[in-house]
Enzyme design. Structure first.
Site: not given
Ligand code: PBG
Length: 334
Positions: A130, A195, A217, A233, A248, A274, A313
């Site tokens: 990223c 996140k 990450r 944060e 998230k 997801s 989704y």
């Molecule tokens: C990109 C990003 C990610 C997601 C949203 N923006 C993936 C990650 O950080 O690896 C994940 C969204 C999802 O899993 O639905 N930085």
């Protein structure tokens, strides 16, 4: 007073009574749909790990967005898949890149659909991280300039909000300053404030083609164990100018959503990611779970925990389901 005077089942006797006392109502005005866009024409490539989701070319994206608008989904979150990747993520801030192209098309055709652009480099870097890589590390400060450039490009194309998801320190401040310098005072920042480094993003990596080529990450996304740190944060992002803050993933982090809601007075979003979607889809395929009921239960829980806004989704389907939810009906004439 307790039993037998108090009988809580009285408040559950009929659909009408249950609807009357329901504390949390998921409303479609709060559900936003993530979409994946790539170059090409007439492309509607199914994402195997996320049944029902597609990588779309801009023409198909317009059709999808029109359908979303028609059922009442208020907005979309855009992720771009570029044709070429490099170590400086040039595709992320190219004014002719896939995301700004898609935003301009959406704003031309559907001016009142909210367009939110994910701001991150991982879909655009050859290594899939990223940020920019210096000596094997993800370099924070040099990344900020690139994120800010991308945000300005998306704002210029017409995005309503930019949504930084990279987890670099100081990015909200850098983006706010760059937007203001360029005159985009009205473009909002929806920051992925807390996140977490999560295995629930697994299916997304296929959708956005952004899996890191080396390492993971964890040196920038948060440790799943830390709620207090999540609050720090969020505090920093609010201070730096975030208009909306996001937690998230959502489902395994409901306590974090709740804590953020209690502590801060800004709108709170959550991302039903997801993996949370894919698990239910997979189980539903086996008839182990009823998708609709489980999805609505999940969205209700995320909202109940304190999220005002939910990225999911299921946005399109849920909007339909919510409209046809059993409601108390007038008695039969017969
Ligand atoms: C990109 C990003 C990610 C997601 C949203 N923006 C993936 C990650 O950080 O690896 C994940 C969204 C999802 O899993 O639905 N930085």
């Amino acid at each position: 007073m307790s039993f037998p005077q108090t009988r809580l089942r009285r408040l559950r006797v009929t659909p009408a009574v249950r609807a009357l006392v329901r504390e949390t109502d998921v409303h479609s005005a709060r559900l936003l749909q993530p979409l994946f866009v790539r170059h090409g024409r007439r492309l509607r490539r199914p994402i195997a790990s996320m049944p029902g989701q597609f990588q779309l070319s801009v023409d198909e994206l317009l059709k999808e967005a029109t359908a979303l608008r028609e059922v009442g989904v208020p907005g979309v979150l855009l992720f771009g898949i570029p044709d070429r990747k490099d170590d400086r993520a040039s595709g992320a801030y190219d004014p002719k890149g896939i995301v700004p192209t898609a935003v301009r098309a959406l704003k031309r055709e559907l001016p009142d659909l909210l367009v939110i652009c994910d701001v991150c480099l991982c879909e655009y870097t050859s290594h899939g991280h990223c940020g920019v890589v210096r000596r094997g590390n993800i370099a924070n400060d040099p990344t900020l300039k690139l994120l800010a450039r991308a945000a300005v490009v998306y704002a210029d194309a017409g995005a309503d909000f930019v949504a930084p998801s990279d987890m670099m320190d100081g990015r909200v401040g850098a983006i706010r300053a760059a937007l203001d310098r360029a005159g985009f005072h009205q473009t909002g920042i929806l920051s992925y404030a807390a996140k977490f480094a999560s295995a629930f993003y697994g299916p997304f990596r296929e959708a956005a083609e952004n899996a890191p080529r080396f390492g993971d990450r964890r040196a920038y996304q948060m440790d799943a164990a830390n709620r207090r740190e999540a609050l720090r944060e969020v505090a920093l992002d609010v201070e730096e100018g975030a208009d909306i803050v996001m937690v998230k993933p959502a489902l395994a982090y409901l306590d974090v959503i709740h804590a953020v809601r209690e502590r801060f007075d800004v709108p709170v979003a959550a991302y039903n990611v997801s993996g949370e979607y894919a698990m239910v889809k997979a189980a539903a395929t086996q008839s182990w779970l009823d998708e609709k009921t489980v999805a609505l239960e999940i969205l209700t829980a995320i909202h109940r925990a304190g999220a005002d806004i939910i990225f999911t989704y299921w946005a399109r389907e849920a909007t339909g389901w919510l409209r046809t939810e059993p409601r108390p009906r007038p008695p039969d004439k017969s």
